[in-house]
Structure formats: structure tokens, C-alpha cells
Design an enzyme around this catalytic site. Sequence first.
Site, PDB file in Angstrom:
ATOM      1  N   HIS A 180       0.900  -1.167   0.000  1.00  0.00           N
ATOM      2  CA  HIS A 180       0.000   0.000   0.000  1.00  0.00           C
ATOM      3  C   HIS A 180       0.931   1.206   0.000  1.00  0.00           C
ATOM      4  CE1 HIS A 180      -2.051  -3.029   2.539  1.00  0.00           C
ATOM      5  NE2 HIS A 180      -3.186  -2.563   2.067  1.00  0.00           N
ATOM      6  N   ASP A 215       2.622   2.060   3.222  1.00  0.00           N
ATOM      7  CA  ASP A 215       3.652   1.138   3.736  1.00  0.00           C
ATOM      8  C   ASP A 215       5.039   1.629   3.360  1.00  0.00           C
ATOM      9  OD1 ASP A 215       1.438  -0.468   4.262  1.00  0.00           O
ATOM     10  OD2 ASP A 215       1.719  -1.643   2.433  1.00  0.00           O
ATOM     11  N   GLU A 259      -8.289 -14.171  -0.767  1.00  0.00           N
ATOM     12  CA  GLU A 259      -7.522 -14.379   0.458  1.00  0.00           C
ATOM     13  C   GLU A 259      -8.154 -15.505   1.267  1.00  0.00           C
ATOM     14  OE1 GLU A 259      -6.021 -10.963   2.499  1.00  0.00           O
ATOM     15  OE2 GLU A 259      -6.386 -11.871   4.462  1.00  0.00           O
ATOM     16  N   HIS A 290     -10.131 -14.531   4.352  1.00  0.00           N
ATOM     17  CA  HIS A 290     -11.381 -13.840   4.039  1.00  0.00           C
ATOM     18  C   HIS A 290     -12.448 -14.846   3.606  1.00  0.00           C
ATOM     19  CE1 HIS A 290      -9.042  -9.855   3.093  1.00  0.00           C
ATOM     20  NE2 HIS A 290      -8.788 -10.358   4.282  1.00  0.00           N
ATOM     21  N   ASP A 313      -4.126 -14.021  -1.931  1.00  0.00           N
ATOM     22  CA  ASP A 313      -3.467 -13.591  -0.710  1.00  0.00           C
ATOM     23  C   ASP A 313      -3.346 -14.832   0.158  1.00  0.00           C
ATOM     24  OD1 ASP A 313      -2.927 -11.022  -1.349  1.00  0.00           O
ATOM     25  OD2 ASP A 313      -4.287 -10.097   0.102  1.00  0.00           O
ATOM     26  N   ASP A 317      -9.757 -11.799  11.302  1.00  0.00           N
ATOM     27  CA  ASP A 317      -8.774 -12.011  10.241  1.00  0.00           C
ATOM     28  C   ASP A 317      -7.389 -12.119  10.886  1.00  0.00           C
ATOM     29  OD1 ASP A 317      -7.982 -12.132   7.593  1.00  0.00           O
ATOM     30  OD2 ASP A 317      -8.001  -9.969   7.275  1.00  0.00           O
ATOM     31  N   ASP A 320      -4.726 -13.586   9.746  1.00  0.00           N
ATOM     32  CA  ASP A 320      -3.636 -13.461   8.766  1.00  0.00           C
ATOM     33  C   ASP A 320      -2.391 -14.252   9.159  1.00  0.00           C
ATOM     34  OD1 ASP A 320      -5.119 -11.818   7.134  1.00  0.00           O
ATOM     35  OD2 ASP A 320      -4.183  -9.953   7.770  1.00  0.00           O
ATOM     36  N   ASP A 327      -0.035 -12.389   2.480  1.00  0.00           N
ATOM     37  CA  ASP A 327      -0.724 -11.379   3.293  1.00  0.00           C
ATOM     38  C   ASP A 327      -0.861 -12.004   4.687  1.00  0.00           C
ATOM     39  OD1 ASP A 327      -2.139  -9.326   4.321  1.00  0.00           O
ATOM     40  OD2 ASP A 327      -3.720  -9.319   2.799  1.00  0.00           O
TER      41      ASP A 327
HETATM   42  C1  XLS Z   1      -7.091  -6.841   4.772  1.00  0.00           C
HETATM   43  C2  XLS Z   1      -6.646  -7.095   3.411  1.00  0.00           C
HETATM   44  C3  XLS Z   1      -5.545  -6.180   2.922  1.00  0.00           C
HETATM   45  C4  XLS Z   1      -5.445  -6.257   1.437  1.00  0.00           C
HETATM   46  C5  XLS Z   1      -4.715  -5.106   0.818  1.00  0.00           C
HETATM   47  O1  XLS Z   1      -7.792  -7.641   5.368  1.00  0.00           O
HETATM   48  O2  XLS Z   1      -6.265  -8.432   3.285  1.00  0.00           O
HETATM   49  O3  XLS Z   1      -4.341  -6.477   3.539  1.00  0.00           O
HETATM   50  O4  XLS Z   1      -4.852  -7.430   1.015  1.00  0.00           O
HETATM   51  O5  XLS Z   1      -5.290  -3.897   1.130  1.00  0.00           O
HETATM   52 NI    NI Z   2      -5.337  -9.318   1.654  1.00  0.00          NI
HETATM   53 NI    NI Z   3      -6.825 -10.173   5.457  1.00  0.00          NI
END
Ligand code: XLS
Ligand code: NI
Ligand code: NI
Length: 443
Positions: free
Chosen positions: A99, A102, A266, A269, A294, A305, A307, A337
Site C-alpha cells: 500500500h 507502507d 484471500e 477472508h 493472498d 482475520d 492473517d 498477506d
Molecule cells: C485486509 C486485506 C488487505 C489487502 C490489501 O484484510 O487483506 O491487507 O490485502 O489492502
Molecule cells: Ni489481503
Molecule cells: Ni486479510
Amino acid sequence: MSYFNNVSNIKYEGSSSSNPLSFKHYNPEEVIGGKTMEETLRFAVAYWHTFQADGSDPFGVGTMLRPWDHLTGMDKAKARVEAAFEFFEKINVPYFCFHEVDIAPEGRTLAETYKNLDEIVAMIQEYMKTSQVKLLWNTANNFTNPRWLHGAATAPNADVFAYAAAKVKKGLEIGKELGAENYVFWGGREGYETLLNTDMKLELDNLARFFHMAVDYAKEIGFTGQFLIEPKPKEPTKHQYDFDVATGLAFLQKYDLADHFKFNIEANHATLAGHTFEHELRTARINGMLGSVDANQGDMLIGWDTDEFPTDLYSTTLAMYEILLNDGLGSGGLNFDAKVRRGSFEPEDLFHAHIAGMDAFAVGLKVAHRLLEDRVLEDFISDRYESYTTGIGLDIVQGNTDFHKLEQYALSLGEIKNKSGRQERLKAIVNQYLLEAQVASVR
Ligand code: XLS
Ligand code: NI
Ligand code: NI
């Protein structure tokens, strides 16, 4: 200047290696199904989790120890670029993603933000001249700053909409400059908290207007990267508009945008939406919309989430199965991600985490390839649907029948005979392939 002194280039050493800082399964040059692992997997490092995340959570402050901690502002941003390129090279990934916030700090004004960005983008461009690493995608962070508290392109405030447009415009210019192969739109705060104050129709219409303007601007400047929407059902808002692939697809079709977008799927998600990772991949694939991934995993015991780095071999196998059936990810890739846990605060953990994720997908690729080669599921499935290849079934799929004819046929039927779906048997076969992949590489 070196940021990760105690780690040298990570190499493939095979599954019998006891060196924790080596790949056990990811062998970039190894050819599987006519392509090298590197070409199929197209791994990417996520700049935000790896170089920005400090390990803070709602209950505690940051825990991460990073070699750039003592710096601030633009000096910190520059150190991160140096560290990032050292990391990319040592972990041997071909891509990265970011992003704009970042890579460079936001200024007090939009113009100042642009200035910071231009300086860092020029620096990244210099590094990319001598490095092999490429930009898989960039995206706009239109959700962290307080101005986005009601959303960005779906905000009730037109000034916010305009500001979001300016950020995406700049992002597309940066993407073009750095040769990004895709551009991602993750919903951020595009959703709602309560319908009591929300004009849902206007917000969705505006989101579509925003996307159309982005498509037009990309065309205008000659940005040729693939546009990707990243669905997520909730978090940060109660209801995110890009809920899942099926919802996103209906939106794109309704607003005449489907030709310009694919999906970035993702894993975490997908599970938040009440789907499996492979369900989302399949839904995108059968509609010709599988663009990128992702790569992470959630935790079934935690409802948000998380991650986490992907380590579940069953899941990576079923994901790679969809990706191989899709004939790869095209311009997309497998972007981690994913963030190291709060307790994994040492810089070295960043390497262990990526090694774990890369090895997990390498195993998934090998196993999925063997399953496909042996047509294990394909043969079972074609046999299961065999009734549609002759007689009344063939009439149905060829459009040669109607309710009158089907009723007549049904009245003439005796007792209907079904076949077993053999779910448990199929799961046992997948396990057998998974375990054999392990055994084969130990030999
Ligand atoms: C957040 C998202 C984010 C996207 C990019 O949950 O996964 O990280 O991948 O904005
Ligand atoms: Ni993501
Ligand atoms: Ni995410």
C-alpha cells in the site's frame, strides 16, 4: 549496510535437511508439470506485514524488534526499502506488494504525501534495476487515516470520494512506473455499520462509478496491469460490500465492469465469509475470474482475520489444485498477506514464517499435480455425472427437452437408483497422496 546479518541466502536443501533456514520442499528450479516451481507459485512478500507490522493488538503495544526501529519519518522509510530488498533477495521471492502508506509516510497534505511517495518510489526504482524482484501489485490504503472513518468511494461525503480518487490515481501512476503486474482494490471501509444511516444504493452506485473512472484512467496512462477486487465479508465494517466472490461478481456484472476485473482471493477472508478457501477459488475459476491469491490462513477458534502464515498442507493442496486447473495465476501470484505472531518478535522469525509458507505451497503444488496427473478426482467426477452424457441427461444439457417431456420421462421411471458420493474414500485418497509426497521426497 545489512539488516539481517545472521541470515544468509535461503536455499533448497530437501526434506531431510535439519537446517531451519533452508527450504525443505520449495525448489525454485524444479519443474512440475512443464513449469518451474518459481514460475507457477509466483510468491510475493507483503510490505505491510513484514516491514510495517509492530505486533500490537487491541490488548497490547507492539512487540516486534526491527533493525530500523531507532529511525523515524523518511529515514525509517528509506531503511525499510534497503531492508526489504535485502529480505527479498535472501528469501528468494520474485515479487512484492505494498500500500502506498507502507512505503512512505503520509504528509500533512496530499501534495506532501505525493512528494514523500515520489522520493521513495524513485529509490525503489533504483533497487529494481539491479534486483530480480518485481512488483506483483500495489494498492491504496484508504482505510487507516481518520478521514476514511465512513468509507472512501462509498463514503457519504463527496470530498472523501474525491480524495480517494486522487490516491488511486497516484497509485496507478506508481504502478505504471514500477511495472506492477496488477492493481488491487480491497474494500477497506467500503461497507456499512448500520442501515439506519446508510443509502446502500447510492454507495454501491458510487463504488461502481469509482471503478469505471479507475478503468478509464488506467487506459489513459497506459497502465496494463490486471485490476483485482479482494473480497472480504466483514471487518473493519460489519458488512463489507465485496462480501465474497459471488457477491463481487454480481456487482461487477450489474455495473458492466466484469471485463476489467478479476479477484484476489484471500484464504482467511474466505473462511470469514463462511466458505472454504477452495470454494472461493473454484467460484472465481469457473467464471474465468481467478486472478491472484493472498496466501494466509485463519484460525477456526478465533473469529477475526488473523492473517497467519499458511502451513496447512491440506488447504494448500486443494488451493493448488484449483490454481493448476486454472492453468496458473496468469499475472497474479501467491502474496503472503500474513503476519508473524506477536510472540515471534525476532527478525529471524520473518524468515521462518516465509519458509514455512513457501514450503507449504510447494508441497501443495506437488500433491495437486500428482492428483491431477492420475486423474483421481476427475475420473470419479466424470463418472458421477455420467447420466448427462446420454439419453435424457444429454437432452437436458443440449437444451432439447422441456417440462412436458421430462414429466413423461419421469412417469415412465421405475425406482430411481443413486450412487454413493464416496466422500470419506476420496478424503482418504487425498491423504494418501499427501503422505506419499512426503515419503517420496525423503527417499
Ligand atoms: C485486509 C486485506 C488487505 C489487502 C490489501 O484484510 O487483506 O491487507 O490485502 O489492502
Ligand atoms: Ni489481503
Ligand atoms: Ni486479510
